[in-house]
Write a protein that holds these residues in place. Structure first.
Motif, PDB file in Angstrom:
ATOM      1  N   ILE A  91      33.365  26.208  38.178  1.00  0.00           N
ATOM      2  CA  ILE A  91      32.513  27.391  38.333  1.00  0.00           C
ATOM      3  C   ILE A  91      31.062  26.924  38.244  1.00  0.00           C
ATOM      4  CG2 ILE A  91      31.854  29.598  37.336  1.00  0.00           C
ATOM      5  CD1 ILE A  91      34.653  29.723  36.089  1.00  0.00           C
ATOM      6  N   LYS A  92      30.226  27.323  39.229  1.00  0.00           N
ATOM      7  CA  LYS A  92      28.796  26.982  39.203  1.00  0.00           C
ATOM      8  C   LYS A  92      28.016  28.268  38.999  1.00  0.00           C
ATOM      9  CE  LYS A  92      25.092  24.716  41.744  1.00  0.00           C
ATOM     10  NZ  LYS A  92      24.075  25.601  41.307  1.00  0.00           N
ATOM     11  N   ALA A  93      27.212  28.269  37.958  1.00  0.00           N
ATOM     12  CA  ALA A  93      26.353  29.427  37.692  1.00  0.00           C
ATOM     13  C   ALA A  93      25.211  29.422  38.710  1.00  0.00           C
ATOM     14  CB  ALA A  93      25.807  29.358  36.273  1.00  0.00           C
ATOM     15  N   PRO A  94      24.652  30.596  39.031  1.00  0.00           N
ATOM     16  CA  PRO A  94      23.552  30.642  40.012  1.00  0.00           C
ATOM     17  C   PRO A  94      22.279  29.990  39.472  1.00  0.00           C
ATOM     18  CG  PRO A  94      23.954  32.826  39.075  1.00  0.00           C
ATOM     19  CD  PRO A  94      25.013  31.910  38.546  1.00  0.00           C
ATOM     20  N   ASP A  95      21.456  29.466  40.414  1.00  0.00           N
ATOM     21  CA  ASP A  95      20.151  28.924  40.033  1.00  0.00           C
ATOM     22  C   ASP A  95      19.269  30.080  39.574  1.00  0.00           C
ATOM     23  OD1 ASP A  95      21.192  26.560  40.992  1.00  0.00           O
ATOM     24  OD2 ASP A  95      20.096  26.645  42.894  1.00  0.00           O
ATOM     25  N   TYR A  96      18.263  29.754  38.746  1.00  0.00           N
ATOM     26  CA  TYR A  96      17.408  30.829  38.228  1.00  0.00           C
ATOM     27  C   TYR A  96      16.030  30.277  37.886  1.00  0.00           C
ATOM     28  CZ  TYR A  96      18.483  28.865  33.633  1.00  0.00           C
ATOM     29  OH  TYR A  96      18.617  28.022  32.564  1.00  0.00           O
ATOM     30  N   TYR A  97      15.103  31.188  37.690  1.00  0.00           N
ATOM     31  CA  TYR A  97      13.727  30.852  37.316  1.00  0.00           C
ATOM     32  C   TYR A  97      13.414  31.464  35.954  1.00  0.00           C
ATOM     33  CZ  TYR A  97      12.669  29.451  42.115  1.00  0.00           C
ATOM     34  OH  TYR A  97      12.646  28.822  43.329  1.00  0.00           O
ATOM     35  N   THR A  98      12.599  30.756  35.208  1.00  0.00           N
ATOM     36  CA  THR A  98      11.972  31.351  34.032  1.00  0.00           C
ATOM     37  C   THR A  98      10.483  31.372  34.319  1.00  0.00           C
ATOM     38  OG1 THR A  98      11.841  29.199  32.939  1.00  0.00           O
ATOM     39  CG2 THR A  98      13.727  30.573  32.388  1.00  0.00           C
ATOM     40  N   TYR A  99       9.785  32.328  33.765  1.00  0.00           N
ATOM     41  CA  TYR A  99       8.365  32.513  34.046  1.00  0.00           C
ATOM     42  C   TYR A  99       7.568  32.348  32.755  1.00  0.00           C
ATOM     43  CZ  TYR A  99      10.189  34.253  38.398  1.00  0.00           C
ATOM     44  OH  TYR A  99      10.843  34.355  39.594  1.00  0.00           O
ATOM     45  N   HIS A 100       6.495  31.576  32.870  1.00  0.00           N
ATOM     46  CA  HIS A 100       5.660  31.299  31.698  1.00  0.00           C
ATOM     47  C   HIS A 100       4.226  31.677  32.024  1.00  0.00           C
ATOM     48  CE1 HIS A 100       9.008  28.977  30.034  1.00  0.00           C
ATOM     49  NE2 HIS A 100       9.174  28.527  31.272  1.00  0.00           N
ATOM     50  N   ARG A 101       3.551  32.287  31.093  1.00  0.00           N
ATOM     51  CA  ARG A 101       2.133  32.615  31.251  1.00  0.00           C
ATOM     52  C   ARG A 101       1.314  31.442  30.712  1.00  0.00           C
ATOM     53  NH1 ARG A 101       0.731  37.238  33.048  1.00  0.00           N
ATOM     54  NH2 ARG A 101       2.106  39.011  33.062  1.00  0.00           N
ATOM     55  N   VAL A 102       0.404  30.962  31.569  1.00  0.00           N
ATOM     56  CA  VAL A 102      -0.437  29.818  31.197  1.00  0.00           C
ATOM     57  C   VAL A 102      -1.890  30.290  31.188  1.00  0.00           C
ATOM     58  CG1 VAL A 102      -1.140  27.488  31.847  1.00  0.00           C
ATOM     59  CG2 VAL A 102       1.202  28.255  32.295  1.00  0.00           C
ATOM     60  N   PRO A 103      -2.593  30.156  30.065  1.00  0.00           N
ATOM     61  CA  PRO A 103      -4.001  30.578  30.032  1.00  0.00           C
ATOM     62  C   PRO A 103      -4.887  29.580  30.778  1.00  0.00           C
ATOM     63  CG  PRO A 103      -3.361  29.656  27.921  1.00  0.00           C
ATOM     64  CD  PRO A 103      -2.125  29.675  28.770  1.00  0.00           C
ATOM     65  N   TYR A 104      -5.999  30.078  31.350  1.00  0.00           N
ATOM     66  CA  TYR A 104      -6.961  29.202  32.005  1.00  0.00           C
ATOM     67  C   TYR A 104      -8.372  29.679  31.673  1.00  0.00           C
ATOM     68  CZ  TYR A 104      -7.726  32.788  35.543  1.00  0.00           C
ATOM     69  OH  TYR A 104      -8.034  33.956  36.174  1.00  0.00           O
ATOM     70  N   SER A 105      -9.301  28.744  31.849  1.00  0.00           N
ATOM     71  CA  SER A 105     -10.723  29.018  31.637  1.00  0.00           C
ATOM     72  C   SER A 105     -11.497  28.116  32.597  1.00  0.00           C
ATOM     73  CB  SER A 105     -11.093  28.693  30.188  1.00  0.00           C
ATOM     74  OG  SER A 105     -12.474  28.791  30.006  1.00  0.00           O
ATOM     75  N   LYS A 106     -12.355  28.725  33.452  1.00  0.00           N
ATOM     76  CA  LYS A 106     -13.128  27.940  34.422  1.00  0.00           C
ATOM     77  C   LYS A 106     -14.591  28.346  34.327  1.00  0.00           C
ATOM     78  CE  LYS A 106      -9.606  27.120  37.896  1.00  0.00           C
ATOM     79  NZ  LYS A 106      -9.281  27.174  39.300  1.00  0.00           N
ATOM     80  N   ASP A 107     -15.468  27.337  34.216  1.00  0.00           N
ATOM     81  CA  ASP A 107     -16.903  27.585  34.226  1.00  0.00           C
ATOM     82  C   ASP A 107     -17.389  27.578  35.668  1.00  0.00           C
ATOM     83  OD1 ASP A 107     -16.982  27.661  31.466  1.00  0.00           O
ATOM     84  OD2 ASP A 107     -17.403  25.526  31.281  1.00  0.00           O
ATOM     85  N   TYR A 108     -18.274  28.526  36.003  1.00  0.00           N
ATOM     86  CA  TYR A 108     -18.822  28.617  37.350  1.00  0.00           C
ATOM     87  C   TYR A 108     -20.329  28.379  37.326  1.00  0.00           C
ATOM     88  CZ  TYR A 108     -14.459  30.178  39.344  1.00  0.00           C
ATOM     89  OH  TYR A 108     -13.168  30.222  39.787  1.00  0.00           O
ATOM     90  N   TYR A 109     -20.817  27.748  38.413  1.00  0.00           N
ATOM     91  CA  TYR A 109     -22.222  27.384  38.533  1.00  0.00           C
ATOM     92  C   TYR A 109     -22.733  27.753  39.918  1.00  0.00           C
ATOM     93  CZ  TYR A 109     -21.127  24.407  34.540  1.00  0.00           C
ATOM     94  OH  TYR A 109     -20.721  23.956  33.322  1.00  0.00           O
ATOM     95  N   ASP A 110     -24.001  28.154  39.989  1.00  0.00           N
ATOM     96  CA  ASP A 110     -24.707  28.203  41.261  1.00  0.00           C
ATOM     97  C   ASP A 110     -25.307  26.817  41.429  1.00  0.00           C
ATOM     98  OD1 ASP A 110     -24.130  30.808  41.886  1.00  0.00           O
ATOM     99  OD2 ASP A 110     -25.991  31.614  41.078  1.00  0.00           O
ATOM    100  N   GLN A 111     -25.019  26.174  42.546  1.00  0.00           N
ATOM    101  CA  GLN A 111     -25.469  24.805  42.761  1.00  0.00           C
ATOM    102  C   GLN A 111     -26.244  24.734  44.078  1.00  0.00           C
ATOM    103  OE1 GLN A 111     -22.030  22.088  41.290  1.00  0.00           O
ATOM    104  NE2 GLN A 111     -21.196  24.111  41.701  1.00  0.00           N
ATOM    105  N   TYR A 112     -27.436  24.169  43.991  1.00  0.00           N
ATOM    106  CA  TYR A 112     -28.331  24.113  45.142  1.00  0.00           C
ATOM    107  C   TYR A 112     -28.733  22.665  45.400  1.00  0.00           C
ATOM    108  CZ  TYR A 112     -28.906  28.946  43.646  1.00  0.00           C
ATOM    109  OH  TYR A 112     -28.683  30.235  43.261  1.00  0.00           O
TER     110      TYR A 112
END
Length: 184
Positions: A91-112
């Motif tokens: 017997i083969k069980a069905p494939d499945y996904y687990t979902y994880h929340r990953v925090p992120y933080s990105k700094d933004y710049y105006d660049q000239y």
């Protein structure tokens, strides 16, 4: 100025601006970055799992006695019958996904970036010497032309003779017309 760029993004840095400036032929780079803020949040990351496989093996065996108390077509027959059976089930069980929340933080710049190159004026024409510094005109006509300044030195490059009275010349970074009597 030979070009510029402006972008709002995560930090890119001066290295890429320098590389772009070299490709454009810039000799001077002006670069500025201004921190604008930080974006934070969470992203959902799906994680794939292959279903498990289960194998079950079952062995069955036994015996049957046939004798005077059992029903047989031939009444002279009696004895024992043995049996044995092996069964495997996968017997083969069905494939499945687990979902994880990953925090992120990105700094933004105006660049000239501004790309500059020295404007090199290449001499055109024949080098000549004037009697003295003299006025230059925007047209080869004293009455219709406008005075645009004086020659920067007494050494000029004559580009062409405009008419019987005027020459088109280049003096330093200026181009204009001078009256013919100013040439030696």
């Amino acid at each position: 100025m030979i070009g510029y760029s402006s972008i709002r993004s995560t930090y890119i840095g001066v290295d890429l601006a320098e590389e772009a400036g070299k490709r454009k032929g810039a000799t001077v780079l002006l670069y500025k970055q201004i921190y604008v803020g930080t974006a934070t949040g969470t992203r959902v990351l799906p994680w794939y799992h292959q279903g498990d496989t289960y194998t079950m093996k079952q062995n069955t065996q036994g015996s049957v006695n046939i004798g005077s108390s059992g029903y047989v077509l031939d009444s002279n027959y009696s004895g024992t019958a043995k049996y044995s059976q092996s069964t495997t089930t996968t017997i083969k069980a069905p494939d499945y996904y687990t979902y994880h929340r990953v925090p992120y933080s990105k700094d933004y710049y105006d660049q000239y970036a501004m790309y500059l190159a020295k404007d090199e004026v290449k001499p055109v024409g024949r080098k000549m010497t004037l009697k003295r510094k003299c006025p230059m005109w925007d047209k080869p006509d004293l009455l219709a032309g406008k005075h645009i300044g004086d020659t920067e030195s007494i050494e000029v490059y004559v580009i062409e003779r405009a008419n019987s009275e005027f020459y088109l010349i280049r003096s330093g970074n200026k181009t204009g017309y001078i009256y013919k009597d100013n040439l030696k």
